[in-house]
Design a protein around this motif. Structure first.
Motif, PDB file in Angstrom:
ATOM      1  N   ASP A 405       4.019   1.688  -3.805  1.00 34.58           N
ATOM      2  CA  ASP A 405       4.673   2.912  -3.349  1.00 34.58           C
ATOM      3  C   ASP A 405       3.815   3.625  -2.303  1.00 34.58           C
ATOM      4  O   ASP A 405       4.334   4.200  -1.344  1.00 34.58           O
ATOM      5  CB  ASP A 405       4.983   3.829  -4.526  1.00 34.58           C
ATOM      6  CG  ASP A 405       3.785   4.095  -5.412  1.00 34.58           C
ATOM      7  OD1 ASP A 405       2.860   3.251  -5.460  1.00 34.58           O
ATOM      8  OD2 ASP A 405       3.761   5.156  -6.082  1.00 34.58           O
ATOM      9  N   LEU A 406       2.483   3.554  -2.461  1.00 32.04           N
ATOM     10  CA  LEU A 406       1.590   4.143  -1.459  1.00 32.04           C
ATOM     11  C   LEU A 406       1.682   3.389  -0.140  1.00 32.04           C
ATOM     12  O   LEU A 406       1.756   3.992   0.939  1.00 32.04           O
ATOM     13  CB  LEU A 406       0.141   4.132  -1.957  1.00 32.04           C
ATOM     14  CG  LEU A 406      -0.180   4.822  -3.287  1.00 32.04           C
ATOM     15  CD1 LEU A 406      -1.686   4.829  -3.532  1.00 32.04           C
ATOM     16  CD2 LEU A 406       0.361   6.251  -3.298  1.00 32.04           C
ATOM     17  N   ARG A 472      -2.663   1.344  -8.875  1.00 37.57           N
ATOM     18  CA  ARG A 472      -2.642   2.528  -9.751  1.00 37.57           C
ATOM     19  C   ARG A 472      -3.663   2.328 -10.869  1.00 37.57           C
ATOM     20  O   ARG A 472      -4.393   3.240 -11.230  1.00 37.57           O
ATOM     21  CB  ARG A 472      -1.246   2.714 -10.332  1.00 37.57           C
ATOM     22  CG  ARG A 472      -1.064   3.965 -11.175  1.00 37.57           C
ATOM     23  CD  ARG A 472       0.337   4.034 -11.747  1.00 37.57           C
ATOM     24  NE  ARG A 472       1.352   4.116 -10.724  1.00 37.57           N
ATOM     25  CZ  ARG A 472       1.791   5.261 -10.195  1.00 37.57           C
ATOM     26  NH1 ARG A 472       1.298   6.409 -10.615  1.00 37.57           N
ATOM     27  NH2 ARG A 472       2.726   5.258  -9.272  1.00 37.57           N
ATOM     28  N   ARG A 493      -8.599   1.063  -4.263  1.00 36.98           N
ATOM     29  CA  ARG A 493      -8.699   2.324  -4.989  1.00 36.98           C
ATOM     30  C   ARG A 493      -9.786   2.196  -6.058  1.00 36.98           C
ATOM     31  O   ARG A 493      -9.957   1.130  -6.664  1.00 36.98           O
ATOM     32  CB  ARG A 493      -7.363   2.675  -5.654  1.00 36.98           C
ATOM     33  CG  ARG A 493      -7.457   3.975  -6.435  1.00 36.98           C
ATOM     34  CD  ARG A 493      -6.131   4.533  -6.863  1.00 36.98           C
ATOM     35  NE  ARG A 493      -6.360   5.718  -7.672  1.00 36.98           N
ATOM     36  CZ  ARG A 493      -6.238   5.765  -8.997  1.00 36.98           C
ATOM     37  NH1 ARG A 493      -5.827   4.706  -9.666  1.00 36.98           N
ATOM     38  NH2 ARG A 493      -6.502   6.871  -9.652  1.00 36.98           N
ATOM     39  N   ARG A 519      -8.422   9.306  -5.630  1.00 39.94           N
ATOM     40  CA  ARG A 519      -7.150   9.744  -6.207  1.00 39.94           C
ATOM     41  C   ARG A 519      -6.002   8.878  -5.718  1.00 39.94           C
ATOM     42  O   ARG A 519      -6.028   8.363  -4.605  1.00 39.94           O
ATOM     43  CB  ARG A 519      -6.892  11.218  -5.880  1.00 39.94           C
ATOM     44  CG  ARG A 519      -7.756  12.185  -6.675  1.00 39.94           C
ATOM     45  CD  ARG A 519      -7.373  13.643  -6.405  1.00 39.94           C
ATOM     46  NE  ARG A 519      -7.625  14.039  -5.028  1.00 39.94           N
ATOM     47  CZ  ARG A 519      -6.679  14.222  -4.110  1.00 39.94           C
ATOM     48  NH1 ARG A 519      -5.401  14.039  -4.434  1.00 39.94           N
ATOM     49  NH2 ARG A 519      -6.988  14.600  -2.892  1.00 39.94           N
ATOM     50  N   TYR A 520      -4.978   8.766  -6.552  1.00 43.03           N
ATOM     51  CA  TYR A 520      -3.824   7.937  -6.217  1.00 43.03           C
ATOM     52  C   TYR A 520      -2.932   8.732  -5.269  1.00 43.03           C
ATOM     53  O   TYR A 520      -2.029   9.457  -5.688  1.00 43.03           O
ATOM     54  CB  TYR A 520      -3.072   7.562  -7.498  1.00 43.03           C
ATOM     55  CG  TYR A 520      -2.030   6.485  -7.304  1.00 43.03           C
ATOM     56  CD1 TYR A 520      -2.402   5.156  -7.171  1.00 43.03           C
ATOM     57  CD2 TYR A 520      -0.676   6.808  -7.261  1.00 43.03           C
ATOM     58  CE1 TYR A 520      -1.452   4.163  -6.992  1.00 43.03           C
ATOM     59  CE2 TYR A 520       0.286   5.826  -7.086  1.00 43.03           C
ATOM     60  CZ  TYR A 520      -0.116   4.505  -6.951  1.00 43.03           C
ATOM     61  OH  TYR A 520       0.830   3.524  -6.766  1.00 43.03           O
ATOM     62  N   ASP A 521      -3.202   8.561  -3.965  1.00 40.44           N
ATOM     63  CA  ASP A 521      -2.542   9.382  -2.966  1.00 40.44           C
ATOM     64  C   ASP A 521      -2.399   8.578  -1.676  1.00 40.44           C
ATOM     65  O   ASP A 521      -3.361   7.941  -1.215  1.00 40.44           O
ATOM     66  CB  ASP A 521      -3.370  10.643  -2.704  1.00 40.44           C
ATOM     67  CG  ASP A 521      -2.762  11.550  -1.667  1.00 40.44           C
ATOM     68  OD1 ASP A 521      -1.897  12.365  -2.026  1.00 40.44           O
ATOM     69  OD2 ASP A 521      -3.153  11.432  -0.479  1.00 40.44           O
ATOM     70  N   ALA A 522      -1.200   8.591  -1.080  1.00 42.96           N
ATOM     71  CA  ALA A 522      -0.941   7.793   0.119  1.00 42.96           C
ATOM     72  C   ALA A 522      -1.815   8.245   1.287  1.00 42.96           C
ATOM     73  O   ALA A 522      -2.281   7.411   2.087  1.00 42.96           O
ATOM     74  CB  ALA A 522       0.538   7.888   0.499  1.00 42.96           C
ATOM     75  N   GLY A 523      -2.067   9.542   1.399  1.00 48.88           N
ATOM     76  CA  GLY A 523      -2.912  10.034   2.485  1.00 48.88           C
ATOM     77  C   GLY A 523      -4.340   9.517   2.381  1.00 48.88           C
ATOM     78  O   GLY A 523      -4.979   9.195   3.400  1.00 48.88           O
ATOM     79  N   LEU A 524      -4.852   9.428   1.160  1.00 48.02           N
ATOM     80  CA  LEU A 524      -6.213   8.916   0.974  1.00 48.02           C
ATOM     81  C   LEU A 524      -6.283   7.420   1.265  1.00 48.02           C
ATOM     82  O   LEU A 524      -7.296   6.934   1.778  1.00 48.02           O
ATOM     83  CB  LEU A 524      -6.690   9.200  -0.450  1.00 48.02           C
ATOM     84  CG  LEU A 524      -6.855  10.694  -0.802  1.00 48.02           C
ATOM     85  CD1 LEU A 524      -7.341  10.844  -2.247  1.00 48.02           C
ATOM     86  CD2 LEU A 524      -7.837  11.368   0.151  1.00 48.02           C
ATOM     87  N   ASP A 527      -6.396   7.146   4.976  1.00 48.57           N
ATOM     88  CA  ASP A 527      -7.730   7.519   5.450  1.00 48.57           C
ATOM     89  C   ASP A 527      -8.713   6.359   5.280  1.00 48.57           C
ATOM     90  O   ASP A 527      -9.534   6.093   6.180  1.00 48.57           O
ATOM     91  CB  ASP A 527      -8.226   8.745   4.672  1.00 48.57           C
ATOM     92  CG  ASP A 527      -9.624   9.157   5.079  1.00 48.57           C
ATOM     93  OD1 ASP A 527      -9.819   9.528   6.245  1.00 48.57           O
ATOM     94  OD2 ASP A 527     -10.537   9.079   4.226  1.00 48.57           O
TER      95      ASP A 527
END
Length: 574
Positions: A405-406, A472, A493, A519-524, A527
């Motif tokens: 999903d990310l 995840r 991750r 953290r489980y985040d698409a922006g990270l 990056d």
């Protein structure tokens, strides 16, 4: 309820251990030729639904055809080789691996790789190893033809009121003995895993039959090492129904490869098929939510040691975020919990000898030959052929657990004109369709291979510059280890085995072997990808340093196997 099978000494004349002869051990009674026709039935169910005699005879004939007698000269692979003992001065221990899959016979995930590579490495550390597996119908015929018949017996199972056929077929390869439990009634399906309704009886039978087979063969291991929920009843059987049989003196280890899958079903069904005593269904063992039984939970309670496939995952599963509702149970048993990172088999994963690659290479010449593999990969997948492009690979099951999903959320931002993305795998339809759509929209830049092709996976590891593993959760992960060994930098991750094996690159001192985000985040994730691209395009010298550092890193099974050997010695001090 069927009477318990007779002690092992009746199953095989050689199996006369100094055990109480009169105590009933749930092993097996010797099969008689006249009773061979009772070996199978269409579906495992109570005796009143047993198939007619004609069907039994036909099933037995089919079994005979399935297990041909092979002439010794035509099958050198089954001739017992000299023991592989590279370090004969180490203390010797015997270990029985019990699990539901093993490469190259049957494999659906990382468990198959572990069941293949770890026993071979332990054999080199002076362990006597047997691997016990179901004889699935889907095992390739080339291996079926090389199996040799070791024997057969009948075994009662739970409260079914029936005796079930247990055949033992053997295959010996590279110092490891593989024993296959044969029963067409349970293992004639096309796939090893179907659904819980069928899998619960199948693996109750397999767990009990594996221990009964050890008694029958009179091969009593020091340690029984079982894997995941499919073999989780083995420690429970070992301490209950088999405690007074020869195999009852073995110690037990259970390894959690993925805590999400636990074998949970209602108590009456599991009690019916397993035949375990009432005390095994207490809240401290199999019982869960008062009305359900959890096979993995029971195995964790009864095992002498619990291992997971990384140190970080061993800690994570004791928390509510990753514990899959077993965090309290695991914290209670934390004194016997260990984390040991998996390795990869250098025989299967070696860029110097890999026949799937366009050009082979090693640590000494990776910078000269990796670009040729990139060009060959771009040509194979219809991408623009340009060594200046930054190629990102993703080899994965296409599920939420793997962080797809990310990835799906940031693909347009990643494809900046200098970057290409290659996806290989199958899974959830939403991701398969999304990646096919990206391929259509970004011709020559994005490739979606919605399949699993082992050879192509090797070529992606060799031809890509970086590999995405944004999971995840990830108990261990093998793709990042394969990537590093092929000189492809991982972008991961920080979870489970990914955190244990990938150190984030530090631009100030040059240390590290990959790129990470927490953290489980698409922006990270975006990056982390941009940091990798910045180093690749702006400081190729340091990028190449990390490539060589990764290839020099030891990600083989040797260190992990030594940790398992130490664990076995800790359990069996005498």
């Amino acid at each position: 309820m069927a009477k318990e099978a007779e002690p092992a000494k009746k199953a095989a004349p050689a199996a006369k251990e100094a055990e109480p002869a009169k105590k009933a051990a749930p092993t097996a009674k010797k099969a008689e030729p006249a009773k061979k026709t009772a070996s199978t039935a269409k579906k495992a169910e109570p005796a009143k639904k047993t198939a007619a005699t004609k069907k039994k005879a036909a099933s037995a004939d089919k079994r005979k055809a399935k297990a041909p007698v092979v002439e010794p000269e035509s099958t050198p692979a089954v001739a017992e080789p000299a023991p592989v003992m590279e370090e004969p001065n180490l203390p010797r221990r015997s270990v029985a691996f019990i699990g539901s899959e093993c490469h190259p016979f049957v494999k659906t995930g990382g468990l198959g790789d572990v069941m293949y590579a770890l026993p071979r490495e332990l054999a080199r550390l002076n362990c006597d190893v047997r691997v016990i597996l179901p004889r699935y119908a889907c095992i390739p015929q080339e291996y079926q033809n090389k199996m040799i018949y070791r024997g057969e017996f009948y075994m009662d199972l739970g409260n079914t009121g029936r005796s079930y056929y247990v055949g033992i077929m053997e295959y010996i390869w590279d110092g490891v003995v593989y024993d296959f439990i044969d029963n067409e009634e349970f293992f004639s399906w096309g796939n090893p895993y179907t659904n819980l309704v069928d899998d619960i009886p199948k693996y109750c039978f397999f767990s009990k039959a594996a221990l009964a087979a050890l008694n029958y063969m009179n091969w009593i291991p020091d340690v029984v090492h079982c894997h995941d929920w499919q073999a989780a009843l083995v420690p429970v059987y070992l301490r209950t129904l088999f405690k007074d049989s020869p195999v009852g003196r073995a110690r037990s280890v259970i390894t959690i490869h993925n805590l999400r899958f636990q074998g949970v079903y209602n108590i009456p069904t599991i009690k019916y098929w397993s035949g375990l005593p009432d005390e095994a269904f207490g809240m401290g063992a199999l019982k869960q939510d008062w009305v359900e039984a959890n096979m993995l939970k029971g195995g964790l309670a009864y095992a002498d040691r619990i291992t997971t496939v990384s140190g970080t995952y061993a800690w994570e599963i004791q928390t509510s975020e990753y514990g899959e509702r077993l965090e309290d149970h695991l914290r209670y048993h934390s004194h016997k919990l260990r984390g040991i990172v998996n390795g990869i088999d250098y025989g299967m994963w070696n860029p110097e000898t890999d026949p799937a690659l366009a050009e082979n290479y090693s640590l000494g010449n990776v910078l000269d030959h990796k670009m040729a593999n990139k060009l060959a990969l771009q040509k194979e997948l219809g991408l623009e052929q340009d060594t200046g492009k930054f190629v990102i690979g993703l080899i994965s099951r296409l599920t939420n657990q793997k962080g797809l999903d990310l990835v799906n959320a940031i693909v347009p931002q990643v494809l900046d004109g200098n970057t290409q993305v290659v996806v290989l795998g199958t899974g959830d339809k939403q991701y398969e369709d999304a990646f096919r759509a990206y391929e259509g929209s970004y011709k020559g830049t994005f490739s979606a291979c919605i399949q699993y092709d082992e050879g192509r996976a090797h070529r992606i590891y060799a031809g890509a510059d970086a590999l995405l593993v944004p999971s995840r959760f990830e108990p261990c992960g093998l793709t990042q280890l394969n990537a590093m060994h092929y000189g492809t930098l991982p972008i991961v991750r920080e979870t489970g085995g990914l955190k244990d094996t990938v150190e984030p690159y530090n631009e100030f001192n040059g240390e590290g072997n990959g790129f990470t985000f927490d953290r489980y985040d698409a922006g990270l994730l975006l990056d982390a990808i941009n940091r990798a691209k910045s180093l690749y395009f702006n400081n190729r010298y340091h990028w190449d340093e990390v490539v060589q550092r990764d290839m020099a890193k030891d990600v083989s099974w040797e260190k992990s196997a030594r940790q398992y050997k130490d664990l076995y010695l800790e359990l069996t001090q005498w």
